[in-house]
Design an enzyme around this catalytic site. Structure first.
Site, mmCIF file in Angstrom:
data_model
loop_
_atom_site.group_PDB
_atom_site.id
_atom_site.type_symbol
_atom_site.label_atom_id
_atom_site.label_comp_id
_atom_site.label_asym_id
_atom_site.label_seq_id
_atom_site.Cartn_x
_atom_site.Cartn_y
_atom_site.Cartn_z
ATOM 1 N N LYS A 17 0.756 -1.279 -0.104
ATOM 2 C CA LYS A 17 -0.073 0.046 0.087
ATOM 3 C C LYS A 17 0.942 1.431 0.120
ATOM 4 O O LYS A 17 0.551 2.270 -0.717
ATOM 5 C CB LYS A 17 -0.882 -0.132 1.241
ATOM 6 C CG LYS A 17 -1.781 1.284 1.600
ATOM 7 C CD LYS A 17 -1.981 1.073 3.064
ATOM 8 C CE LYS A 17 -1.132 1.324 3.918
ATOM 9 N NZ LYS A 17 -1.661 1.181 5.382
ATOM 10 N N THR A 18 1.901 1.407 0.965
ATOM 11 C CA THR A 18 2.526 2.570 1.133
ATOM 12 C C THR A 18 3.347 2.758 -0.092
ATOM 13 O O THR A 18 3.477 3.955 -0.723
ATOM 14 C CB THR A 18 3.608 2.423 2.237
ATOM 15 O OG1 THR A 18 2.941 1.823 3.255
ATOM 16 C CG2 THR A 18 4.336 3.708 2.575
ATOM 17 N N GLN A 57 -8.865 -4.056 9.125
ATOM 18 C CA GLN A 57 -7.942 -3.593 10.131
ATOM 19 C C GLN A 57 -8.473 -2.475 10.797
ATOM 20 O O GLN A 57 -7.590 -1.904 11.321
ATOM 21 C CB GLN A 57 -6.499 -3.362 9.320
ATOM 22 C CG GLN A 57 -5.905 -4.359 8.865
ATOM 23 C CD GLN A 57 -4.707 -4.217 8.334
ATOM 24 O OE1 GLN A 57 -3.500 -3.623 9.162
ATOM 25 N NE2 GLN A 57 -4.285 -4.243 7.137
ATOM 26 N N ARG A 61 1.220 -9.334 10.979
ATOM 27 C CA ARG A 61 2.449 -8.894 11.161
ATOM 28 C C ARG A 61 3.478 -9.676 10.751
ATOM 29 O O ARG A 61 4.903 -9.122 10.366
ATOM 30 C CB ARG A 61 2.603 -8.208 12.682
ATOM 31 C CG ARG A 61 1.788 -7.180 12.986
ATOM 32 C CD ARG A 61 1.526 -6.181 12.032
ATOM 33 N NE ARG A 61 0.389 -6.355 11.384
ATOM 34 C CZ ARG A 61 0.141 -5.643 10.137
ATOM 35 N NH1 ARG A 61 0.934 -4.611 9.763
ATOM 36 N NH2 ARG A 61 -0.958 -6.017 9.258
ATOM 37 N N ASP A 71 -4.315 7.993 4.544
ATOM 38 C CA ASP A 71 -4.044 6.690 4.823
ATOM 39 C C ASP A 71 -4.713 6.108 6.108
ATOM 40 O O ASP A 71 -5.231 7.047 6.753
ATOM 41 C CB ASP A 71 -2.455 6.596 5.154
ATOM 42 C CG ASP A 71 -1.741 5.243 4.820
ATOM 43 O OD1 ASP A 71 -2.436 4.450 4.636
ATOM 44 O OD2 ASP A 71 -0.644 5.189 5.274
ATOM 45 N N GLU A 72 -4.984 4.659 6.071
ATOM 46 C CA GLU A 72 -5.646 4.176 7.269
ATOM 47 C C GLU A 72 -6.910 4.777 7.269
ATOM 48 O O GLU A 72 -7.362 5.219 8.534
ATOM 49 C CB GLU A 72 -4.993 4.341 8.612
ATOM 50 C CG GLU A 72 -3.374 3.938 8.672
ATOM 51 C CD GLU A 72 -3.261 2.460 8.715
ATOM 52 O OE1 GLU A 72 -4.368 1.535 8.461
ATOM 53 O OE2 GLU A 72 -1.972 1.860 8.835
#
Length: 787
Positions: free
Chosen positions: A50-51, A311, A661, A280-281
């Site tokens: 994503k980043t 998430q 993670r 973002d998020e």
DNA sequence: AAGCTAAGCGTTTTT
DNA sequence: CGCTTAGCTT
């Protein structure tokens, strides 16, 4: 334009070149990167790159503008230009200025981009990656958290709101807010001490997230007796904040949105300034954040939000998943792209995550897949107590390191910060270097909070909460009676507490007390003058010394007071760091940074230590080896899960975040008994563990079925390091050991060295202790003494 | 005003 | 368990 240039040929060549520059992306990622205009929702699964997509998209926009989607062709293209472009494509060289000039269609200036994230860490990371990609041009891009963005906006124009706030406003954290509330609403005493922090303030927080001021809230409440009381408290609280020239976290958003309404020219300024906005998020945004974003983006409509509904783990602080679910309804002509290919984890880990999250009902639905290999099965181990669990985790990490791994590849994740203690003790005992990322920061320590209160008063004398905190710290003969008298006078005259103290000579009641009060006021005035000229760290040092704080600590001369003095030293250093890194350092900016920085923001992945943190803190991070500890009903999911289905789903999403993670290896542990908050509690295995298919797990039952005997129940002598901001000096024990040496350890007593193995600048020792059996310890960390 | 002791109490996650 | 506070004494 010369006849010989074929328009459509040029356009398709242009597309080919742009696509080729981003050829390493998969098709979905490219789709997101090349959608440079209009509202865009990127539903990005965990580990889907994503980043990278975000950064590439901005790079693409800044370099080529809307060229990819545009049919515009400049008039002055020549056949020679075309030849040059074809050569660039052939050589895959896209760096030339000429190429850029020929292809770009309305590229915006760099400062046209506002990137909003939730942590400073994420913001800095984004900024860094953009700088790498774009060089100097990224300098003026705003990559900020919601709160820092709002702070910047308010610093410029908060006075236009007409509510009496000035630009030197103070930011109150939750502790300050609780003090203020207790002070203002002494009459609302429900006997329950946590009422203010657990009920009152969160309720007000929800109101602010809906942009309701006290008057509007009171109307919305209707006749509910209990909520009417809240409304009354809200009114007083908000008034007290206003008088103190202070904002709480929610005010920062709410007042910014209100400023945009009250002063449309301010909003227009930002709307024009930022042609591109990305968030973002996005699944963690709340209602007021949505309002902020949609106002900012309403003119240019180039809004890109990225998130993953699976998430969403911040519902408890007002995040609403509806923002993602309704995006296409809220923004006309919005496009959406799903990223489902995962580049992070093995398929075992991914399958486990998918299996767990599929038990949730309220989700958009994604299935992550990967072309990575299967990888190891998930190790699941169960124990009698949290002490055994901790010992196992420590031993497993030592094994990993002995097999060539590094400490920093291992992370231990848990549901609550309270779980870290047992694990820390085991690490200390084994000499494993670790770092705890906790909610507990340097600035949360008592002495630093006191110091900060001084600084806040110096910055903003209207800050009554901070003033009453330090007025008699250290003791200077101004006690409760004096302070409450001053508070009454301040309330009567509608002035601040500081105003009362500074005019004490005119107040009859204080005729005798002035001897004590005057020096304090003079001191604050002196520091106020100093704050205008001296660097922040010098001011901090002066305050610490001249307030008598340091002297009082030195007079105490205990181990604890020495530690406090050290912490103040560390705080001065962090101020010095601020001075050197900030463009225009000043006290206000420093205080703001203190309020908005969290522990994870300082987390530096480069040191070779094991990382311990809550799963909440771990969002956005990845580790080769992950341990999830405390997978028990009642801990994870917590007790409330049985009662509230929504909370269960949130816990499940949290489990999903934890599992994803891990890159290579996931370890899950649970204990049937656990010392929690002073008493032992018994739990069963977590339902989330049962939701992971058996074929993905290797289960080991380490529980005894008779009497529980655990060597670990010997109480450790060391107090574990609370924070770890300072890792233990690796050079401290630079002594060498040989097989057969007799050594002394502060916890294990005497033992003999069995094996010596050099390992990354340190040495792993295997030692047979007389009373504790064989242990593996790292020499530099174990504080061993040779005989 | 300050210092001491005993008692009581809450315990999820955080910008 | 560890921390805050109430209440008492000096």
């Amino acid at each position: 334009m010369p006849e010989s240039i074929d328009k459509s040929g040029f356009i398709s060549l242009r597309k080919k070149i742009i696509e080729s520059e981003f050829s390493r992306m998969n098709d979905r990622q490219k789709e997101a990167v090349f959608t440079t205009e209009g509202p865009l929702l990127v539903l990005a699964g965990a580990g889907s790159g994503k980043t990278t997509v975000l950064v590439n998209r901005i790079a693409c926009i800044l370099k080529y503008g809307s060229a990819y989607q545009s049919s515009f062709v400049p008039d002055n293209i020549t056949a020679e230009d075309i030849g040059y472009l074809e050569k660039c494509l052939k050589d895959k060289d896209f760096s030339g200025d000429r190429l850029r000039k020929l292809l770009a269609v309305n590229p915006p200036p760099a400062w046209s981009v506002l990137a909003i994230t939730f942590t400073n860490k994420a913001a800095n990371e984004m900024k860094e990656r953009l700088e790498q990609m774009l060089g100097d041009e990224s300098q003026d891009i705003w990559a900020l958290t919601f709160h820092s963005a709002c702070a910047r906006i308010l610093r410029r124009d908060i006075d236009k709101l007409g509510l009496g706030y000035t630009r030197s406003f103070t930011i109150y954290d939750t502790d300050d807010c609780a003090r203020l509330m207790r002070e203002t609403c002494k009459n609302i005493d429900s006997g329950d001490r946590s009422f203010v922090t657990k009920t009152l303030l969160p309720t007000i927080s929800r109101a602010k997230e809906k942009n309701l001021d006290p008057v509007q809230y009171e109307k919305a409440v209707g006749n509910d007796f209990r909520l009417k009381k809240v409304a009354e408290a809200y009114y007083k609280y908000q008034d007290a904040l206003r008088r103190a020239n202070a904002l709480d976290f929610d005010d920062m958003l709410m007042l910014t949105v209100r400023l945009f309404r009250a002063a449309p020219e301010v909003l227009q300024y930002y709307q024009r300034r930022f042609k591109y906005i990305l968030v973002d998020e996005y699944q963690d945004t709340n209602n007021i954040q949505y309002q902020f974003v949609s106002m900012m983006a309403s003119v240019n409509r180039n809004l890109c939000v990225v998130g993953d509904d699976d998430q969403s783990i911040y519902k408890f602080r007002g995040a609403t998943i509806e923002n993602i679910l309704n995006f296409e309804g809220q923004f006309e002509n919005a496009r959406s792209v799903k990223l489902e290919q995962n580049y992070r984890s093995t398929s075992v880990i991914l399958d486990a995550a998918n299996a767990v999250i599929s038990n949730n009902a309220g989700r958009k639905g994604k299935t992550l897949w990967t072309s990575n290999g299967q990888g190891d099965k998930i190790d699941v181990a169960s124990f009698d107590s949290e002490l055994d669990e901790a010992q196992y985790i420590a031993d497993t990490i030592l094994d990993n390191v002995r097999n060539g791994g590094k400490f920093s590849q291992n992370a231990v994740l848990y549901r609550m910060n309270a779980q870290s203690g047992a694990i820390e003790k085991a690490f200390v005992r084994r000499g494993i270097p670790y770092r705890v990322v906790s909610g507990y920061r340097l600035i949360d320590r008592l002495e630093i909070r006191d110091l900060l209160a001084y600084l806040k008063v110096i910055n903003n004398t209207r800050d009554d909460v901070s003033l009453s905190r330090i007025i008699n710290v250290p003791k200077r003969g101004i006690g409760d009676a004096t302070v409450s008298a001053a508070q009454q006078i301040a309330a009567r005259d509608g002035v601040s507490l500081y105003d009362v103290f500074s005019s004490c000579e005119d107040i009859e009641y204080f005729s005798k007390k002035c001897v004590k009060i005057k020096p304090f006021v003079d001191f604050i005035e002196e520091m106020r003058a100093l704050s205008a000229e001296a660097p922040v760290h010098e001011l901090v040092k002066e305050v610490a010394v001249k307030s008598g704080y340091i002297a009082a600590l030195e007079a105490e001369n205990s181990g604890e007071s020495r530690e406090r003095t050290e912490n103040i030293g560390a705080f001065v250093s962090s101020a010095a760091e601020y001075d050197s890194l900030s463009d225009e350092p000043n006290l206000q900016g420093f205080l703001e940074e203190c309020a908005l920085m969290s522990d994870i923001d300082n987390y530096d992945g480069s040191a070779d230590t094991v990382t311990m943190m809550t799963i909440h803190s771990a969002k956005g991070l990845e580790f080769p080896v992950v341990f999830i500890a405390g997978m028990e009903e009642g801990v994870f999911p917590g007790q409330n899960a049985d009662f509230y289905p929504d909370e269960l789903e949130e816990e499940r999403r949290l489990a999903y975040v934890g599992i994803t993670r891990a890159k290579k290896k996931l370890n899950i542990t649970y204990a049937r008994s656990r010392m929690l908050f002073g008493s032992t509690v018994y739990h069963r295995e977590s339902r989330f563990l049962k939701e992971i298919p058996d074929e993905l797990k290797d289960e080991t039952d380490m529980r005894s079925h008779e009497t529980t005997f655990s060597m670990m129940s010997n109480k450790p002598k060391h107090k574990p390091a609370v924070d770890s901001g300072f890792s233990r000096p690796a050079a401290a024990a630079a002594q060498s050991f040989a097989i057969g040496d007799t050594v002394h350890h502060s916890t294990f007593g005497t033992g003999m060295v069995l094996s010596v193995k050099p390992m990354g600048g340190d040495t792993l020792l295997e030692i047979a202790f007389d009373k504790f059996g064989t242990k593996k310890l790292m020499a530099n960390f174990a504080r061993l003494k040779k005989d």
